[in-house]
Design a protein around this motif. Structure first.
Motif, short mmCIF file in Angstrom:
data_model
loop_
_atom_site.label_atom_id
_atom_site.label_comp_id
_atom_site.label_asym_id
_atom_site.label_seq_id
_atom_site.Cartn_x
_atom_site.Cartn_y
_atom_site.Cartn_z
N GLY A 130 0.73 -1.08 0.18
CA GLY A 130 -0.02 0.03 -0.15
C GLY A 130 0.72 1.51 -0.08
N ILE A 131 1.75 1.17 0.85
CA ILE A 131 2.81 2.61 0.93
C ILE A 131 3.38 2.55 -0.47
CG2 ILE A 131 4.83 3.36 1.96
CD1 ILE A 131 3.85 1.78 4.52
N LEU A 133 2.27 1.95 -3.33
CA LEU A 133 1.69 2.35 -4.33
C LEU A 133 1.22 3.62 -4.18
CD1 LEU A 133 -0.50 -0.92 -4.90
CD2 LEU A 133 1.06 -0.03 -6.37
N SER A 134 1.09 4.14 -3.00
CA SER A 134 0.53 5.63 -2.54
C SER A 134 1.83 6.65 -2.43
CB SER A 134 -0.14 5.50 -1.32
OG SER A 134 0.63 5.28 -0.10
N LYS A 135 2.98 6.24 -2.01
CA LYS A 135 3.89 7.13 -1.88
C LYS A 135 5.06 7.09 -2.90
CE LYS A 135 5.34 8.49 2.16
NZ LYS A 135 5.90 8.55 3.54
#
Lengths: 137, 137, 137, 137
Positions: A130-131, A133-135
């Motif tokens: 998740g990190i 993909l987001s950051k």
């Protein structure tokens, strides 16, 4: 700053980085990538210390040398997530002269989640994905 | 081989060891000393594994540069115990071109027995002192 | 900033600077001194380009290691002229952790004016001596 | 010795080659490739000094890391011509532990004939091509 890259690392060419030809030695670029990679890691997981020291291996690097770098040059390395699979992920890098903007090299590296004790690969944890993909892109 | 030195370490100058001036960079000589030092350690304590990983720190180095070294040179580093105190010992080194015999550098280093956990110095064990005196000079 | 030193050089410890023991490797300190030395040279002779590339050799270095440095540490190297003779001059250096102020190492280096073509030493030019004395200490 | 490779270069892992993880650092493998490449060059053009210092650039490297290398390991790097075009050629490399035979890394590099003065590429000379084809694979 390049908007396509979430993180940029800056450093200075040392005298020791340069070889007999007067250029930054080809192996030293991998040291520059390493600095960018660890800086990027800190940027990504600053607030998620459980992924800070998670175990993976560097599986491969490919680098295209575009233009020589010289002593005292200010260098910037732009880095972003390139691909993410089940157990592996890759980063893309640009190495540029910070002042002139000249592209010095372009590189990719593949990392694989690896448990040294069990001696086997394992899936990227969901939170980490998740990190990424987001950051990371 | 120099009869005044119980151990000689050999190595080859790498392209990466050389700097813009075309000479082996001044810092790389300390890497050569390090190779000689660890080889000497193995030579001294081969049969006494209890001293193999004993804890000490490198306290100081002094080096005189006498003559430049070049790419592909075959180097030999002669090393011997120089002084031994209660808690510290020093090594003396010659760095020479193996083929021509030219003296490239001369150096000394001081090491101090140090316990990282207790954060304090401690005396050289008797057995270690004996080996230093019998095999190290 | 240390008022006793006319020039301070800053740099960051790279991952590659650190060895198996987890500390900055002893040889890398000489690379840090080299960075400070070339920065100091630029500081001294910025307005006197005739001395910019003047020919000298590094004759000796001595260094006392005081405290270990670690990955990502911000380092500052303070440098000043220590002694000046007819044909040689020496610098004194402090290497410190920039944030904590902890002294990491103290060092001296001696440089000798040397003409590579004639293969002989020569006196320090008057103008250079003047700059050393006015700006270097 | 691997019969598929006309030249094998041997070297020893230095303490300085190893990083905080206890493995030979990823950038150092490029130094090993460099040693093999210059040794191969000497092997190829020993009797044809006109090609000894011919001007080309390293355009790209790709490397797959297969197994870690450790301090004091004896390393062998096998190298051969991989492809040859009009103006460029590529080498393939195996890096192996000399004693165990374990494959440590596999790599490719592309080199391009380049005239630094004219700032342009140029064709591989016929004589050089002939030596590549007869002795390089």
């Amino acid at each position: 700053v390049d908007l396509n890259y979430p993180y940029t690392h800056e450093l200075k060419v040392r005298f020791r980085d340069v070889d007999m030809m007067g250029h930054v030695n080809n192996s030293v670029y991998l040291t520059y990538l390493e600095e960018a990679r660890t800086g990027f890691w800190e940027f990504l997981f600053r607030d998620n210390r459980e992924f800070w020291k998670i175990s993976f291996i560097l599986a491969s690097i490919s680098i295209d040398y575009r233009s020589p770098a010289f002593y005292r040059d200010s260098i910037e390395i732009c880095i972003r997530l390139n691909q993410i699979g089940t157990k592996s992920f890759s980063f893309h890098y640009l190495i540029r002269n910070k002042n002139s903007g000249t592209l010095l090299a372009e590189a990719d590296s593949v990392m694989v989640m690896y448990d040294y004790e069990k001696e086997e690969t394992y899936p990227i944890p969901q939170g980490m994905r998740g990190i990424f993909l987001s950051k990371g892109q």
